[in-house]
Design an enzyme around this catalytic site. Structure first.
Site, PDB file in Angstrom:
ATOM      1  N   THR A  16       3.246   5.766 -13.297  1.00  0.00           N
ATOM      2  CA  THR A  16       3.672   5.036 -13.417  1.00  0.00           C
ATOM      3  C   THR A  16       3.747   3.977 -11.768  1.00  0.00           C
ATOM      4  O   THR A  16       4.661   3.004 -11.914  1.00  0.00           O
ATOM      5  CB  THR A  16       5.441   4.986 -13.059  1.00  0.00           C
ATOM      6  OG1 THR A  16       5.619   5.935 -12.020  1.00  0.00           O
ATOM      7  CG2 THR A  16       5.834   5.639 -14.618  1.00  0.00           C
ATOM      8  N   ALA A  17       2.579   3.848 -11.207  1.00  0.00           N
ATOM      9  CA  ALA A  17       1.922   3.164 -10.047  1.00  0.00           C
ATOM     10  C   ALA A  17       0.786   2.362 -10.759  1.00  0.00           C
ATOM     11  O   ALA A  17       0.773   1.912 -11.007  1.00  0.00           O
ATOM     12  CB  ALA A  17       2.209   4.015  -8.987  1.00  0.00           C
ATOM     13  N   TYR A  18      -0.307   2.383  -9.732  1.00  0.00           N
ATOM     14  CA  TYR A  18      -1.223   1.537  -9.609  1.00  0.00           C
ATOM     15  C   TYR A  18      -2.022   1.708 -11.497  1.00  0.00           C
ATOM     16  O   TYR A  18      -2.289   1.225 -12.128  1.00  0.00           O
ATOM     17  CB  TYR A  18      -2.225   2.128  -8.790  1.00  0.00           C
ATOM     18  CG  TYR A  18      -3.258   1.217  -8.618  1.00  0.00           C
ATOM     19  CD1 TYR A  18      -3.726  -0.077  -9.679  1.00  0.00           C
ATOM     20  CD2 TYR A  18      -3.698   1.143  -7.249  1.00  0.00           C
ATOM     21  CE1 TYR A  18      -4.778  -0.866  -9.114  1.00  0.00           C
ATOM     22  CE2 TYR A  18      -4.633   0.108  -7.511  1.00  0.00           C
ATOM     23  CZ  TYR A  18      -5.769  -0.751  -8.336  1.00  0.00           C
ATOM     24  OH  TYR A  18      -5.937  -1.945  -8.135  1.00  0.00           O
ATOM     25  N   ALA A  19      -2.196   3.176 -11.793  1.00  0.00           N
ATOM     26  CA  ALA A  19      -2.637   4.012 -12.751  1.00  0.00           C
ATOM     27  C   ALA A  19      -2.011   2.899 -13.957  1.00  0.00           C
ATOM     28  O   ALA A  19      -2.561   3.184 -14.947  1.00  0.00           O
ATOM     29  CB  ALA A  19      -2.567   5.061 -12.720  1.00  0.00           C
ATOM     30  N   ARG A  65     -18.379  -7.035  -4.373  1.00  0.00           N
ATOM     31  CA  ARG A  65     -19.176  -7.272  -5.970  1.00  0.00           C
ATOM     32  C   ARG A  65     -19.159  -5.348  -6.232  1.00  0.00           C
ATOM     33  O   ARG A  65     -18.454  -5.290  -6.123  1.00  0.00           O
ATOM     34  CB  ARG A  65     -20.385  -7.390  -5.888  1.00  0.00           C
ATOM     35  CG  ARG A  65     -20.473  -9.062  -4.904  1.00  0.00           C
ATOM     36  CD  ARG A  65     -22.127  -8.762  -5.383  1.00  0.00           C
ATOM     37  NE  ARG A  65     -23.029  -8.066  -4.229  1.00  0.00           N
ATOM     38  CZ  ARG A  65     -23.992  -7.528  -3.881  1.00  0.00           C
ATOM     39  NH1 ARG A  65     -24.225  -7.034  -5.356  1.00  0.00           N
ATOM     40  NH2 ARG A  65     -24.134  -6.846  -3.193  1.00  0.00           N
ATOM     41  N   ASN A  82       0.992   9.038  -4.702  1.00  0.00           N
ATOM     42  CA  ASN A  82       1.165   8.429  -6.044  1.00  0.00           C
ATOM     43  C   ASN A  82      -0.613   8.866  -6.665  1.00  0.00           C
ATOM     44  O   ASN A  82      -1.129   8.978  -7.594  1.00  0.00           O
ATOM     45  CB  ASN A  82       1.333   7.100  -5.555  1.00  0.00           C
ATOM     46  CG  ASN A  82       2.837   6.848  -6.454  1.00  0.00           C
ATOM     47  OD1 ASN A  82       3.139   7.765  -6.618  1.00  0.00           O
ATOM     48  ND2 ASN A  82       3.144   5.786  -5.695  1.00  0.00           N
ATOM     49  N   ASP A  93       9.713   1.765  -2.709  1.00  0.00           N
ATOM     50  CA  ASP A  93       8.978   2.416  -3.156  1.00  0.00           C
ATOM     51  C   ASP A  93       7.934   2.924  -2.005  1.00  0.00           C
ATOM     52  O   ASP A  93       7.494   3.441  -1.701  1.00  0.00           O
ATOM     53  CB  ASP A  93       7.620   2.942  -4.716  1.00  0.00           C
ATOM     54  CG  ASP A  93       8.874   3.582  -5.566  1.00  0.00           C
ATOM     55  OD1 ASP A  93       9.580   3.533  -5.073  1.00  0.00           O
ATOM     56  OD2 ASP A  93       8.271   3.232  -6.782  1.00  0.00           O
ATOM     57  N   ARG A 126       5.862   5.748   2.859  1.00  0.00           N
ATOM     58  CA  ARG A 126       5.426   5.777   4.331  1.00  0.00           C
ATOM     59  C   ARG A 126       6.200   6.883   5.230  1.00  0.00           C
ATOM     60  O   ARG A 126       5.765   7.751   5.415  1.00  0.00           O
ATOM     61  CB  ARG A 126       5.917   4.895   5.083  1.00  0.00           C
ATOM     62  CG  ARG A 126       6.471   4.599   6.759  1.00  0.00           C
ATOM     63  CD  ARG A 126       6.249   3.730   7.287  1.00  0.00           C
ATOM     64  NE  ARG A 126       7.770   2.533   6.690  1.00  0.00           N
ATOM     65  CZ  ARG A 126       8.976   3.136   7.279  1.00  0.00           C
ATOM     66  NH1 ARG A 126       8.900   3.564   8.330  1.00  0.00           N
ATOM     67  NH2 ARG A 126      10.003   2.220   7.034  1.00  0.00           N
TER      68      ARG A 126
END
Length: 299
Positions: free
Chosen positions: A184-187, A154, A145, A71, A76
């Site tokens: 379906t990626a970072y989320a 922090r 995405n 992916d 890219r």
């Protein structure tokens, strides 16, 4: 009419380079002109291709861009293909590979489908993002995405906003604003919902928020999402698709809305493993247990 195809490859993988050579030879033997990025031409090692610079001009007049990798490689490639509205055809050589249309086992069939024109084009929603500090634009970009506002060291103190109205203040590791494609990626990793690609929506998912109300939100695609970094909090960072990074000083406001231009993906006919309903993709990619299902698959 002369047909052109651009082939891009993750050159750090031997298997990807070998697959690219197969694709190149098969396309050229079918009478199609093949372009490759000049940064990748040496690895592919074919004197039958046209090497082109890695800028948006590479996809000019190209019928499709075939991308071999995971992916990340396809994201890219989307940076080149989106301005020209050139469809992307991903061949997964990575792990999950939700954006890819074909697996490496289907490579020959996928190329033959391109040669025969047996594919449709699907538009995927993107997001546009602008970050400002005291009226100065710090970033003006887009993502397929997700856009994430994240801490550097922090905890961040942020206020989330929907359509010009404050929603909640969070002390958190960050906030993800995602498309259905990015669900379906970072989320997903942060606990967000899986959204079917044809559903038009925006997602907002707080990351490790210290608050009673810190649930993933599914929002109208016509809405504008904003995340304000409070002045008394540490610096943050803006990531777009995990590729483009921008520093966010305290007091920065990040606005996210539906993208003006979609990314276009080629969907093949007759490639069983990936030209299947999204439900089947979920089952296959995550190896979900479906034993005992007694439904009937309709033709």
């Amino acid at each position: 009419m002369n047909r052109n195809v651009l082939v891009a490859v993750h050159t750090g993988r031997d298997a990807a380079v070998e697959s690219a050579r197969l694709v190149v030879d098969r396309l050229i033997d079918a009478g199609i002109t093949v372009r490759v990025l000049d940064s990748e031409a040496g690895e592919i090692g074919s004197d039958r291709v046209e090497a082109v610079p890695g800028d948006p001009g590479a996809v000019k007049d190209a019928e499709v861009m075939i991308v071999l990798g995971g992916d990340g490689t396809l994201l890219r490639a989307a940076e080149l293909a989106r301005p020209a509205r050139t469809p992307l055809l991903g061949v997964n050589l990575g792990h999950v590979g939700f954006l890819a249309e074909a697996e490496v086992a289907d490579l020959a069939t996928a190329v033959d489908s391109v040669v025969a024109g047996r594919y449709d084009v699907e538009e995927r929603m993107t997001v546009d993002v602008v970050a400002r500090l005291n009226g100065q634009v710090l970033a003006d970009t887009w993502a397929l995405n997700e856009v994430t506002v994240e801490k550097q060291e922090r905890l961040l103190e942020v206020v989330a906003e929907i359509d010009g109205r404050p929603l909640s203040r969070w002390g958190c590791d960050g906030v993800i604003c995602a498309t259905p494609t990015g669900s379906t990626a970072y989320a997903f990793s942060a606990g967000g919902p899986v959204v079917w690609p044809e559903v038009e929506a925006l997602l907002m998912v707080p990351i490790s928020a210290h608050a009673l109300f810190a649930k993933p939100l599914v929002i109208s695609p016509r809405s504008t999402l904003a995340v304000e970094i409070l002045p008394d909090t540490p610096c943050g960072v803006l990531w777009c698709d995990g590729r483009r990074r921008f520093e966010l000083p305290p007091g920065t406001r990040v606005e996210v809305r539906r993208g003006a231009e979609p990314v276009r993906l080629a969907r093949l006919h007759g490639v069983e493993s990936t030209g299947a309903p999204f439900t089947d993709r979920l089952v296959a990619k995550f190896e979900l247990p479906v034993q005992g299902w007694r439904g009937r698959v309709r033709p």
